[in-house]
Design a protein around this motif. Sequence first.
Motif, PDB file in Angstrom:
ATOM      1  N   ALA A   1       7.810  22.046 114.957  1.00  9.33           N
ATOM      2  CA  ALA A   1       7.295  21.692 113.735  1.00  9.33           C
ATOM      3  C   ALA A   1       8.048  22.167 112.610  1.00  9.33           C
ATOM      4  CB  ALA A   1       5.918  22.574 113.853  1.00  9.33           C
ATOM      5  N   ASP A   2       8.807  23.415 112.526  1.00  7.59           N
ATOM      6  CA  ASP A   2       9.608  23.619 111.524  1.00  7.59           C
ATOM      7  C   ASP A   2      10.902  22.568 111.405  1.00  7.59           C
ATOM      8  OD1 ASP A   2       8.102  25.652 110.679  1.00  7.59           O
ATOM      9  OD2 ASP A   2       9.426  27.250 111.245  1.00  7.59           O
ATOM     10  N   CYS A   3      11.425  22.127 112.595  1.00  3.11           N
ATOM     11  CA  CYS A   3      12.642  21.363 112.347  1.00  3.11           C
ATOM     12  C   CYS A   3      12.085  20.029 111.950  1.00  3.11           C
ATOM     13  CB  CYS A   3      12.981  21.176 113.808  1.00  3.11           C
ATOM     14  SG  CYS A   3      14.874  20.628 114.065  1.00  3.11           S
ATOM     15  N   ARG A   4      10.943  19.568 112.188  1.00  2.00           N
ATOM     16  CA  ARG A   4      10.503  18.286 111.812  1.00  2.00           C
ATOM     17  C   ARG A   4      10.088  18.293 110.240  1.00  2.00           C
ATOM     18  NH1 ARG A   4       6.039  16.367 109.638  1.00  2.00           N
ATOM     19  NH2 ARG A   4       5.262  18.261 109.657  1.00  2.00           N
ATOM     20  N   LEU A   5       9.602  19.417 109.711  1.00  2.00           N
ATOM     21  CA  LEU A   5       9.326  19.608 108.314  1.00  2.00           C
ATOM     22  C   LEU A   5      10.614  19.688 107.491  1.00  2.00           C
ATOM     23  CD1 LEU A   5       7.565  20.646 105.784  1.00  2.00           C
ATOM     24  CD2 LEU A   5       8.029  23.071 106.486  1.00  2.00           C
ATOM     25  N   PHE A   6      11.452  20.331 108.298  1.00  2.00           N
ATOM     26  CA  PHE A   6      12.976  20.265 107.467  1.00  2.00           C
ATOM     27  C   PHE A   6      13.651  19.002 107.461  1.00  2.00           C
ATOM     28  CE2 PHE A   6      17.081  23.388 107.068  1.00  2.00           C
ATOM     29  CZ  PHE A   6      16.978  22.968 105.649  1.00  2.00           C
ATOM     30  N   GLN A   7      13.549  18.310 108.656  1.00  2.00           N
ATOM     31  CA  GLN A   7      14.135  17.104 108.664  1.00  2.00           C
ATOM     32  C   GLN A   7      13.571  16.169 107.834  1.00  2.00           C
ATOM     33  OE1 GLN A   7      16.779  15.708 109.772  1.00  2.00           O
ATOM     34  NE2 GLN A   7      16.435  13.543 110.034  1.00  2.00           N
ATOM     35  N   ASN A   8      12.231  16.118 107.522  1.00  2.00           N
ATOM     36  CA  ASN A   8      11.746  15.377 106.658  1.00  2.00           C
ATOM     37  C   ASN A   8      12.103  15.422 104.997  1.00  2.00           C
ATOM     38  OD1 ASN A   8      10.289  13.796 108.604  1.00  2.00           O
ATOM     39  ND2 ASN A   8       8.511  14.637 108.529  1.00  2.00           N
ATOM     40  N   VAL A   9      12.449  16.784 105.085  1.00  2.00           N
ATOM     41  CA  VAL A   9      13.096  17.005 103.549  1.00  2.00           C
ATOM     42  C   VAL A   9      14.321  16.302 103.489  1.00  2.00           C
ATOM     43  CG1 VAL A   9      13.863  18.854 101.926  1.00  2.00           C
ATOM     44  CG2 VAL A   9      11.616  18.992 102.937  1.00  2.00           C
ATOM     45  N   LEU A  10      15.332  16.610 104.545  1.00  2.00           N
ATOM     46  CA  LEU A  10      16.784  16.521 104.345  1.00  2.00           C
ATOM     47  C   LEU A  10      16.949  14.851 104.489  1.00  2.00           C
ATOM     48  CD1 LEU A  10      18.213  19.207 106.630  1.00  2.00           C
ATOM     49  CD2 LEU A  10      18.377  18.975 104.114  1.00  2.00           C
ATOM     50  N   SER A  11      15.878  13.780 105.181  1.00  2.00           N
ATOM     51  CA  SER A  11      16.606  12.736 105.463  1.00  2.00           C
ATOM     52  C   SER A  11      16.191  11.640 104.215  1.00  2.00           C
ATOM     53  CB  SER A  11      15.650  12.260 106.692  1.00  2.00           C
ATOM     54  OG  SER A  11      14.188  12.152 106.464  1.00  2.00           O
ATOM     55  N   GLY A  12      16.815  10.606 104.294  1.00  2.00           N
ATOM     56  CA  GLY A  12      16.506   9.347 103.369  1.00  2.00           C
ATOM     57  C   GLY A  12      17.753   9.092 102.687  1.00  2.00           C
ATOM     58  N   PRO A  13      17.870   7.920 102.219  1.00  2.00           N
ATOM     59  CA  PRO A  13      19.019   7.180 101.523  1.00  2.00           C
ATOM     60  C   PRO A  13      19.269   8.168 100.317  1.00  2.00           C
ATOM     61  CG  PRO A  13      17.127   5.610 101.175  1.00  2.00           C
ATOM     62  CD  PRO A  13      16.786   6.680 102.284  1.00  2.00           C
ATOM     63  N   HIS A  14      20.752   7.902 100.035  1.00  2.00           N
ATOM     64  CA  HIS A  14      21.012   8.774  98.822  1.00  2.00           C
ATOM     65  C   HIS A  14      22.024   8.029  98.011  1.00  2.00           C
ATOM     66  CE1 HIS A  14      23.247  11.785  96.452  1.00  2.00           C
ATOM     67  NE2 HIS A  14      22.195  12.813  96.717  1.00  2.00           N
ATOM     68  N   PRO A  15      21.786   7.846  96.609  1.00  2.00           N
ATOM     69  CA  PRO A  15      22.754   7.081  95.696  1.00  2.00           C
ATOM     70  C   PRO A  15      24.071   7.258  95.949  1.00  2.00           C
ATOM     71  CG  PRO A  15      21.533   8.658  94.374  1.00  2.00           C
ATOM     72  CD  PRO A  15      20.844   8.677  95.801  1.00  2.00           C
ATOM     73  N   PHE A  16      24.422   8.294  96.337  1.00  2.00           N
ATOM     74  CA  PHE A  16      26.178   8.476  96.504  1.00  2.00           C
ATOM     75  C   PHE A  16      26.748   8.594  97.917  1.00  2.00           C
ATOM     76  CE2 PHE A  16      24.919  11.035  92.195  1.00  2.00           C
ATOM     77  CZ  PHE A  16      25.238  10.266  91.679  1.00  2.00           C
ATOM     78  N   ASP A  17      25.808   8.048  98.744  1.00  2.71           N
ATOM     79  CA  ASP A  17      26.185   8.036 100.276  1.00  2.71           C
ATOM     80  C   ASP A  17      25.888   6.626 100.677  1.00  2.71           C
ATOM     81  OD1 ASP A  17      26.834   8.044 102.852  1.00  2.71           O
ATOM     82  OD2 ASP A  17      25.642   9.702 103.323  1.00  2.71           O
TER      83      ASP A  17
ATOM     84  N   ALA B   1      26.444   5.257 103.380  1.00  2.41           N
ATOM     85  CA  ALA B   1      26.346   5.154 104.750  1.00  2.41           C
ATOM     86  C   ALA B   1      24.790   5.683 105.101  1.00  2.41           C
ATOM     87  CB  ALA B   1      27.179   5.915 105.566  1.00  2.41           C
ATOM     88  N   SER B   2      24.233   6.266 104.232  1.00  7.17           N
ATOM     89  CA  SER B   2      22.917   6.722 104.485  1.00  7.17           C
ATOM     90  C   SER B   2      21.877   5.586 104.432  1.00  7.17           C
ATOM     91  CB  SER B   2      22.229   7.772 103.159  1.00  7.17           C
ATOM     92  OG  SER B   2      22.499   6.865 102.219  1.00  7.17           O
ATOM     93  N   VAL B   3      20.885   5.638 105.442  1.00  8.98           N
ATOM     94  CA  VAL B   3      20.071   4.622 106.186  1.00  8.98           C
ATOM     95  C   VAL B   3      18.657   4.458 105.248  1.00  8.98           C
ATOM     96  CG1 VAL B   3      18.773   3.847 108.188  1.00  8.98           C
ATOM     97  CG2 VAL B   3      21.098   5.036 108.343  1.00  8.98           C
ATOM     98  N   SER B   4      18.535   3.502 104.943  1.00  3.80           N
ATOM     99  CA  SER B   4      17.023   3.176 104.148  1.00  3.80           C
ATOM    100  C   SER B   4      16.453   2.235 105.210  1.00  3.80           C
ATOM    101  CB  SER B   4      17.519   2.447 102.923  1.00  3.80           C
ATOM    102  OG  SER B   4      16.405   2.104 102.102  1.00  3.80           O
ATOM    103  N   PRO B   5      14.909   2.201 105.122  1.00  4.25           N
ATOM    104  CA  PRO B   5      14.302   3.148 104.410  1.00  4.25           C
ATOM    105  C   PRO B   5      14.297   4.487 105.142  1.00  4.25           C
ATOM    106  CG  PRO B   5      12.917   2.003 105.731  1.00  4.25           C
ATOM    107  CD  PRO B   5      14.157   1.183 105.872  1.00  4.25           C
ATOM    108  N   LYS B   6      13.804   5.622 104.251  1.00  2.00           N
ATOM    109  CA  LYS B   6      13.417   6.919 104.940  1.00  2.00           C
ATOM    110  C   LYS B   6      12.548   6.982 105.953  1.00  2.00           C
ATOM    111  CE  LYS B   6      11.508  11.493 103.566  1.00  2.00           C
ATOM    112  NZ  LYS B   6      12.674  12.362 103.667  1.00  2.00           N
ATOM    113  N   LEU B   7      13.005   7.509 107.104  1.00  2.00           N
ATOM    114  CA  LEU B   7      12.005   7.732 108.080  1.00  2.00           C
ATOM    115  C   LEU B   7      11.419   9.138 108.174  1.00  2.00           C
ATOM    116  CD1 LEU B   7      10.743   6.935 111.092  1.00  2.00           C
ATOM    117  CD2 LEU B   7      12.790   8.412 112.047  1.00  2.00           C
TER     118      LEU B   7
END
Length: 481
Positions: free
Chosen positions: A221-237, A239-245
């Motif tokens: 559950a903590d790993c899921r919580l943290f992953q949801n914070v870290l994931s998502g496209p970033h304007p300076f990357d 290669a980052s995937v959109s949309p955020k999952l």
Amino acid sequence: MSNELCYLSATKAGELFTSKKLSPVELLQALINRAEQVEPSINAFSFEYFDEAMDAARLAEKSYMKGSARPLEGIAVAVKDEENIIGKVTTNGSLLLQDNVAQTHSPVVERMLNAGAIIHARTTTPEFSSNTVTHSRLWGVTRNPWNTEYTPGGSSGGAGASLAAGTTTLANGSDIAGSIRVPASCSGVIGFKPPYGRVPDESPYNLDTYAHQGPMARTVADCRLFQNVLSGPHPFDPASVSPKLTIPDNLENIRGMRIGYSLDLGYFSVDSEVRENTLAAVEVFRHLGATVEEVDIGWNSSCLTTAMTHLHALFGSTLQRDCVGREEQLTDYVRYFLGTGSSPQPKSVVEANLHAGEMFAQLSKVFASYDLLICPTVATTFVKADFDYSKDTLIVDGEIMAPSLASWCMTYPFNTLSRCPVLSVPTGFASNDVPTGMQIVGPSFDDVTVFKAAMAYESAKPPMYSGGLAPEILQQPELVM
């Protein structure tokens, strides 16, 4: 009560903060006290920011009083000494970078801070994150809290050791050949290698398909919580995937799910205890209503050649650029890595890419019949804390391993097949008291099914640190180099 707080999950801590039954200040103080007790033995931190972290905890306390908390408000996160934090030194475990002050935040650090996390420490890494054990000339040896004679894995070894020792609530990692999952397994914690592009990174590694940023925690559950914070496209990357999952927290049961398993991925030598614990995990999934069958993927030792060709071509070439002429300051394994073919010919890279395509085709046949694949994370738990593959011999199940940073790690094939999400979860202990783990591997970009299986497994087999179980870390400062 102090050690109980040290092993409190982030999700539970957030609930207690919200109900005002616990303060972020109290939790952080417990973690600091624990670090002062155990750090001389495990050496998981390269830097400690306790005073400013306590100031941040007081601000978080006020946020909860106002009812305006963010997803990680007041949660202590230990950051790998590879990610940039503005105004802080980022060494990457190297004497060459001991005065390297960051001018910008890494994307993952930016995400943590925007979510309210408190960065109270840096976690150790082997030099340039180029090993699967954690020691360097700059920071010495990081040791496994469950048995300090052995490694907590690498390269995110300090992260795994800190979570196991109860000196942080969450930790981040990076993974180019298994560097999140290997320490997760060795330390008895959870580690997620997201699909390539799911979590943003900095140049040049954001453009290296083997390289991944991801979360580490003590519960799924903590790993899921943290992953949801870290994931998502970033304007300076780019290669980052959109949309955020966003991975939901109400994942249904796995009754009827079809799971394939392999104990050796077709070619690894694997210790009997690792095999036995993996088979016990197979039975848990069967008990949960899944159909679990052994599969033959068809892989062979060429998978290691393919991975090392890639790592030498990209990772190794980057090290050559930065280190040539300064070799005398490097740790032995980095010098060895640089001297074993860091610049393969283009033909070799093409051949490696062609073989990677064959590997994916073979795995796709498995996923045509099964929803997931499970396998061990590492082949042995008997890797000493100061092991150096450039000069030491490693024996697994009676076989001498090739001198490679990854020969005992069953993780790197899924860096080659980088779009597969992979979660490592604990499966038990070996006879040397070091934890074992298994990888839950999903088809490309199917993170949700991986987390669904992991949550179900954890509901049947509670987290390793639940019920007061924690390593008894003895004060042994003489072990620290």
